[in-house]
Design a protein around this motif. Structure first.
Motif, mmCIF file in Angstrom:
data_model
loop_
_atom_site.group_PDB
_atom_site.id
_atom_site.type_symbol
_atom_site.label_atom_id
_atom_site.label_comp_id
_atom_site.label_asym_id
_atom_site.label_seq_id
_atom_site.Cartn_x
_atom_site.Cartn_y
_atom_site.Cartn_z
ATOM 1 N N UNK A 195 0.839 -1.216 0.000
ATOM 2 C CA UNK A 195 0.000 0.000 0.000
ATOM 3 C C UNK A 195 0.868 1.258 0.000
ATOM 4 N N UNK A 196 2.014 1.219 0.671
ATOM 5 C CA UNK A 196 2.902 2.387 0.686
ATOM 6 C C UNK A 196 3.480 2.616 -0.710
ATOM 7 N N UNK A 197 3.888 1.510 -1.348
ATOM 8 C CA UNK A 197 4.489 1.644 -2.683
ATOM 9 C C UNK A 197 3.467 2.185 -3.685
ATOM 10 N N UNK A 198 2.230 1.723 -3.593
ATOM 11 C CA UNK A 198 1.188 2.212 -4.513
ATOM 12 C C UNK A 198 0.913 3.693 -4.270
ATOM 13 N N UNK A 199 0.826 4.080 -3.005
ATOM 14 C CA UNK A 199 0.572 5.489 -2.649
ATOM 15 C C UNK A 199 1.756 6.368 -3.089
ATOM 16 N N UNK A 200 2.970 5.891 -2.850
ATOM 17 C CA UNK A 200 4.171 6.648 -3.236
ATOM 18 C C UNK A 200 4.230 6.828 -4.753
ATOM 19 N N UNK A 201 3.877 5.789 -5.472
ATOM 20 C CA UNK A 201 3.931 5.860 -6.932
ATOM 21 C C UNK A 201 2.937 6.907 -7.463
ATOM 22 N N UNK A 202 1.764 6.944 -6.887
ATOM 23 C CA UNK A 202 0.764 7.944 -7.324
ATOM 24 C C UNK A 202 1.239 9.358 -7.013
ATOM 25 N N UNK A 203 1.673 9.590 -5.784
ATOM 26 C CA UNK A 203 2.071 10.951 -5.396
ATOM 27 C C UNK A 203 3.317 11.390 -6.178
ATOM 28 N N UNK A 204 4.222 10.462 -6.411
ATOM 29 C CA UNK A 204 5.432 10.768 -7.177
ATOM 30 C C UNK A 204 5.095 11.194 -8.609
ATOM 31 N N UNK A 205 4.014 10.658 -9.149
ATOM 32 C CA UNK A 205 3.665 10.930 -10.552
ATOM 33 C C UNK A 205 3.039 12.310 -10.751
ATOM 34 N N UNK A 206 2.766 13.013 -9.660
ATOM 35 C CA UNK A 206 2.045 14.288 -9.747
ATOM 36 C C UNK A 206 2.975 15.474 -9.469
ATOM 37 N N UNK A 207 2.675 16.609 -10.116
ATOM 38 C CA UNK A 207 3.508 17.814 -9.977
ATOM 39 C C UNK A 207 3.001 18.763 -8.903
ATOM 40 N N UNK A 248 -7.809 13.025 10.280
ATOM 41 C CA UNK A 248 -6.729 12.099 10.607
ATOM 42 C C UNK A 248 -6.250 11.328 9.386
ATOM 43 N N UNK A 249 -7.163 10.953 8.501
ATOM 44 C CA UNK A 249 -6.733 10.156 7.333
ATOM 45 C C UNK A 249 -5.858 10.971 6.390
ATOM 46 N N UNK A 250 -6.136 12.254 6.263
ATOM 47 C CA UNK A 250 -5.293 13.073 5.386
ATOM 48 C C UNK A 250 -3.902 13.230 6.016
ATOM 49 N N UNK A 251 -3.860 13.507 7.303
ATOM 50 C CA UNK A 251 -2.558 13.629 7.984
ATOM 51 C C UNK A 251 -1.776 12.324 7.871
ATOM 52 N N UNK A 252 -2.454 11.200 8.075
ATOM 53 C CA UNK A 252 -1.794 9.888 7.979
ATOM 54 C C UNK A 252 -1.253 9.651 6.563
ATOM 55 N N UNK A 253 -2.051 10.000 5.564
ATOM 56 C CA UNK A 253 -1.626 9.798 4.168
ATOM 57 C C UNK A 253 -0.417 10.681 3.838
ATOM 58 N N UNK A 254 -0.381 11.874 4.407
ATOM 59 C CA UNK A 254 0.778 12.754 4.212
ATOM 60 C C UNK A 254 2.002 12.135 4.887
ATOM 61 N N UNK A 255 1.821 11.674 6.115
ATOM 62 C CA UNK A 255 2.946 11.152 6.904
ATOM 63 C C UNK A 255 3.623 9.940 6.259
ATOM 64 N N UNK A 256 2.886 9.194 5.464
ATOM 65 C CA UNK A 256 3.427 7.982 4.841
ATOM 66 C C UNK A 256 4.660 8.234 3.966
ATOM 67 N N UNK A 257 4.728 9.436 3.356
ATOM 68 C CA UNK A 257 5.738 9.677 2.317
ATOM 69 C C UNK A 257 6.630 10.857 2.676
#
Ligand SMILES: Cc1cc2nc3c(=O)[nH]c(=O)nc-3n(C[C@H](O)[C@H](O)[C@H](O)COP(=O)(O)O)c2cc1C
Length: 189
Positions: free
Chosen positions: A64-76, A91-100
């Motif tokens: 799940x981290x790799x999939x999330x990282x790949x999506x965020x990496x692809x965006x400018x 909390x979910x937005x903060x958590x999603x930010x903290x992942x990467x």
């Protein structure tokens, strides 16, 4: 063309973030100046951060981290569509930010917030120091929506106003300017 992700900041059943984000996507795509897409945190099934190594090390171990990282990496750049929960962001937005870490760096971010009288602005203020440590650059122009329930029609679709559309123009214009300025920093990082 720049690729801009509109991040849906709530995963709650019955969430309103999605209808606000769909309205924003519609407004954005009419500009024709970038590739805009929705990014739904709910689709990535991120548990509370469960990586053994700090994200700044870039050693992601979970699918799940790799999939999330790949999506965020692809965006400018991004627009965070954030609710206000107890005078902060979700909390979910903060958590999603903290992942990467690296995937966020040197990218611009705008905000659409919604809530009661304060229009979710306290959520945006809570996000800014978090984004600063990730070397992200927030737009000054944002789109705060007070009493957002008044904009929902019988089909639960969000109906914008001329004032909100104008606020979007200011935010997207600034996002585009910041993207141009930050690109060299991303290239050299
Ligand atoms: C846990 C929680 C805390 C909330 N706190 C606030 C708040 O501080 N300010 C506000 O304007 N609305 C607050 N609300 C109301 C939200 O603005 C409203 O429920 C909104 O629909 C939440 O976004 P969502 O539907 O996309 O999750 C809160 C809602 C929840 C569920």
């Amino acid at each position: 063309m720049a690729r801009i992700g509109i991040i849906i900041g709530s995963t709650r059943p019955g969430r309103k973030a999605e209808v606000v984000a769909r309205w924003l996507l519609d407004v954005a795509r009419k500009r024709g100046d970038a590739e805009y897409e929705l990014v739904d945190i709910a689709e990535y099934n991120l548990p509370h951060l469960d990586e053994p190594m700090p994200p700044s090390m870039g050693q992601y171990s979970k699918p799940h981290t790799k999939a999330w990282a790949s999506k965020i990496d692809s965006l400018d750049g991004f627009v965070f569509v954030t609710p206000e929960y107890n005078h902060s962001t979700s909390g979910v937005l903060k958590n999603a930010i903290d992942y990467l870490y690296a995937e966020w760096q040197h990218k611009p971010v705008g905000f659409v917030s919604y809530g009661g009288v304060a229009a979710g602005t306290r959520a945006v203020q809570a996000l800014k120091p978090v984004l600063a440590i990730l070397s992200m650059t927030p737009t000054v122009a944002s789109v705060p929506i007070p009493f957002f329930g008044q904009h929902l029609d019988e089909q639960d679709r969000f109906q914008g106003t001329e004032a909100l559309n104008q606020a979007c123009v200011g935010m997207f214009d600034e996002l585009k300017r910041l993207d141009a300025v930050l690109r060299p920093a991303r290239t050299s990082a």
